[in-house]
Design a protein around this motif. Sequence first.
Motif, PDB file in Angstrom:
ATOM      1  N   GLY A 136       6.027  -9.579  10.214  1.00 27.19           N
ATOM      2  CA  GLY A 136       6.707  -8.348  10.632  1.00 27.19           C
ATOM      3  C   GLY A 136       6.850  -7.339   9.504  1.00 27.19           C
ATOM      4  N   THR A 137       7.173  -7.818   8.297  1.00 23.85           N
ATOM      5  CA  THR A 137       7.408  -6.868   7.192  1.00 23.85           C
ATOM      6  C   THR A 137       6.098  -6.274   6.682  1.00 23.85           C
ATOM      7  N   GLN A 138       4.972  -6.903   6.992  1.00 25.83           N
ATOM      8  CA  GLN A 138       3.683  -6.391   6.501  1.00 25.83           C
ATOM      9  C   GLN A 138       2.964  -5.561   7.565  1.00 25.83           C
ATOM     10  N   PRO A 141       5.167  -1.720   8.769  1.00 22.20           N
ATOM     11  CA  PRO A 141       4.962  -0.494   7.963  1.00 22.20           C
ATOM     12  C   PRO A 141       3.556   0.073   8.074  1.00 22.20           C
ATOM     13  N   ARG A 142       2.564  -0.759   8.384  1.00 18.87           N
ATOM     14  CA  ARG A 142       1.197  -0.235   8.525  1.00 18.87           C
ATOM     15  C   ARG A 142       1.056   0.616   9.792  1.00 18.87           C
ATOM     16  N   LYS A 203      -3.343   4.318   6.735  1.00 22.60           N
ATOM     17  CA  LYS A 203      -2.879   5.710   6.759  1.00 22.60           C
ATOM     18  C   LYS A 203      -1.392   5.845   6.383  1.00 22.60           C
ATOM     19  N   LYS A 204      -0.572   4.905   6.857  1.00 16.41           N
ATOM     20  CA  LYS A 204       0.883   5.027   6.637  1.00 16.41           C
ATOM     21  C   LYS A 204       1.339   4.364   5.333  1.00 16.41           C
ATOM     22  N   ILE A 205       0.390   3.783   4.607  1.00 15.74           N
ATOM     23  CA  ILE A 205       0.786   3.072   3.383  1.00 15.74           C
ATOM     24  C   ILE A 205       0.885   4.074   2.235  1.00 15.74           C
ATOM     25  N   LEU A 206       2.049   4.069   1.577  1.00 20.50           N
ATOM     26  CA  LEU A 206       2.252   4.997   0.467  1.00 20.50           C
ATOM     27  C   LEU A 206       1.557   4.480  -0.784  1.00 20.50           C
ATOM     28  N   ALA A 241       5.971  -4.897  -1.416  1.00 19.06           N
ATOM     29  CA  ALA A 241       4.699  -5.642  -1.481  1.00 19.06           C
ATOM     30  C   ALA A 241       3.609  -4.994  -0.626  1.00 19.06           C
ATOM     31  N   VAL A 242       4.017  -4.213   0.377  1.00 13.62           N
ATOM     32  CA  VAL A 242       3.022  -3.577   1.261  1.00 13.62           C
ATOM     33  C   VAL A 242       2.066  -2.711   0.451  1.00 13.62           C
ATOM     34  N   SER A 243       2.597  -2.033  -0.561  1.00 16.12           N
ATOM     35  CA  SER A 243       1.723  -1.207  -1.403  1.00 16.12           C
ATOM     36  C   SER A 243       1.170  -1.975  -2.588  1.00 16.12           C
ATOM     37  N   ASN A 244       1.960  -2.895  -3.105  1.00  9.37           N
ATOM     38  CA  ASN A 244       1.566  -3.573  -4.360  1.00  9.37           C
ATOM     39  C   ASN A 244       0.534  -4.669  -4.167  1.00  9.37           C
TER      40      ASN A 244
END
Length: 700
Positions: A136-138, A141-142, A203-206, A241-244
Amino acid sequence: MNQVVSLKIENRVASITISNPPVNSLGLAVREQLLAHLEKSENEADIEAIIIKGGGKTFPVGADIKEFKSDPKQPHLSYICSRIEQCQKPVVVAMHGMALGGGFEVALSAHFRIATPDTKLGLPEILLGLVPGAGGTQRLPRLAGVKASIDIISSGEPISAKTALDMNILDEIVEDLENGPQRFVKSILKRNLGCPRVRDLSKKILSVDHNKNLISIQRDKLDSKENILSAHYKILECLEAVSNLSFDEGLSFERNAFAELRANDQSKGMIHAFFAERQTLKIPQLLRAKPKHVQKLAVIGGGTMGSGIAISAMNAGLEVIMIERDMGSLERGKSSVFKAFERDVQKGRITESEKKALMERFVGATNYSTLEQVDLVIEAVYEEMEVKKEVFRTLDRAVPEHTVLASNTSYLDLDEIASSTKRPQNVIGLHFFSPANIMKLMEIVIHKAVSDETVATGFALAKKLKKVAVCAGNCDGFIGNRILSAYADVTSFMVEDGASPYEIDEAVKAFGYPMGPHQMFDLAGGDIGWANRKRKASSRDPNDRYVEISDRLCERGWFGQKTGRGFYRYFGDNRKGIEDPEVIRLIEVERDKKGIKPRKFTSEGIMRRYIAAMVNEAANVLGEGFAYRPSDIDVVKLFGYGFPRFRGGPMKYADTYGIEKIVEDIKLFSQEDSLFWRPSPLLLSLIKSGKNFDSLNERN
Ligand code: NAI
């Protein structure tokens, strides 16, 4: 094995339906069968697309929380989500009702998501002190971006289908699940959209820096709040972590975060609280009897409690008659009810016409002649036995034989109240908490003559009013207030011995309470406790330690917030009081009178005394049979007295802290006051048999 997931093939489309009532939770059997049907559908050459949906009232609302008690068996939900995502044929998740927790995570792993307009979607794991554990957390956000994901995951609050569509979480809102999914599938096949995977969306990942910045602002916000759960910080780490990290690394980061939180005491406390709340209904009376129908309710007394009870009942769709002593009091009661609904209109919670409809359910009177058809009466007049008995005698003559007569008394003897009528079997205690239209707890107080049917009716009313009901025995103060008396005593001892009321409040808040005991006394009104102390004065053991500080405040008319002054001083509408040097001087005078040399208390010392007194009295309540099980006491303290939910309640906390250590503390403190500090026989017997409170929770 029970069939909980079915497969139907129609027009080259496989429909997989999860039917595991009541809420389609994703237990082992569901996971196994869902996986089997998915793999079968993927391998079947004829099938072009797969729909996953829920049978009955809802899409799955999450994991099977019973499995939280041990390690979940394979296949894990995270594996199933990955299999759905990797499926070589388009998978459409079609939702209705609620799609929560693991259910929502299943949806996030599909290639397309559609829902009916009334669907609610959310990730409520934070309410159990956890982060989502199946991607869910990964994935969220996408689709929706990191900021929106923080809001959804940190609040645990569900969002509407419309919001989910606006956030790019849903592909379409369909009118119903009869034809909507088939039609949607046809359109994606026609447009050849393939199997778009959420894991591949970027697209939504900073950027790393942007995301770091956003997370750091959120972290500062958490740092500025009190009693934040470790899970709140873990959510931010997962979203960082989504970006890192890569998607797969992010999944494994999330898995570790989940496992770490699962092992900590906060999630154990919150999971305990979740079960405890559901356990209170498991009492023999509810197995033996059915409730009476209640549609028309009367409240006798329209003061603080009577008007709150009326509001609560009217909100639940009941018709209410309020009886007061005279027209002036009735007008005041009616106006409190009216103003509450007016506030609801101003806050946009109800419309003007809904308010009108609500007030049409209200009738006021100053005599009992209107009560001929009433199903249940709740008495909420002054806390005086003679006044209450007179009301019950009059009611006994005025209302039909089957009518249930309830008292909202806080402390008084229900046997005595019931015996003033010719129908003691129909009399019960329904102890609401103030404000009665907001507080969720209701103690259902049983006495010697009460019938099972009356008890069942009390529980059914609580359910209607959306209250958490706990069965309590008929002792002074029942469960909640009896235990409160013990730790209120120890609080006053500490003040007299040297701690300031403000130090105690700080220590109690740091433990996780929303407010300290002196702030609570000021909020509830010192006069209530004062009246109770005066009532008991003649029966008090002269050897008992009695602290007069609160009496001195009350003698000055310092009853707390309502008089602008209590332990704190209040100015204007500001409910946040400031410390009062005059109170400190008054305390010093009282110490001097008794020749007490003040000593220092650490926060830890304060809390050890506070909790030991609470747990010891709770053990007495349980041992003497006035509570049905330890977790019922936890529910009372969690829902009525602000005990921090992440600690599970006093009994759960005692098990975590160690009941041996509690008894050691009691023995140590008994050197200060051997009359007050006497270990409960139940605590001693638990230690002797090597058991804890949880061992007593299994009663059904
Ligand atoms: P209150 O003083 O605000 O209201 C009592 C009302 O009863 C007054 O409006 C009075 O006019 C009316 N009344 C008195 N005698 C009457 C009679 N013979 N017939 C009709 N009406 C009569 O008191 P409050 O705070 O609402 O308490 C009521 C009961 O609820 C008490 O037994 C109290 O112990 C209990 N309670 C109070 C809580 C609180 O926080 N205030 C919480 C839980 C229970």
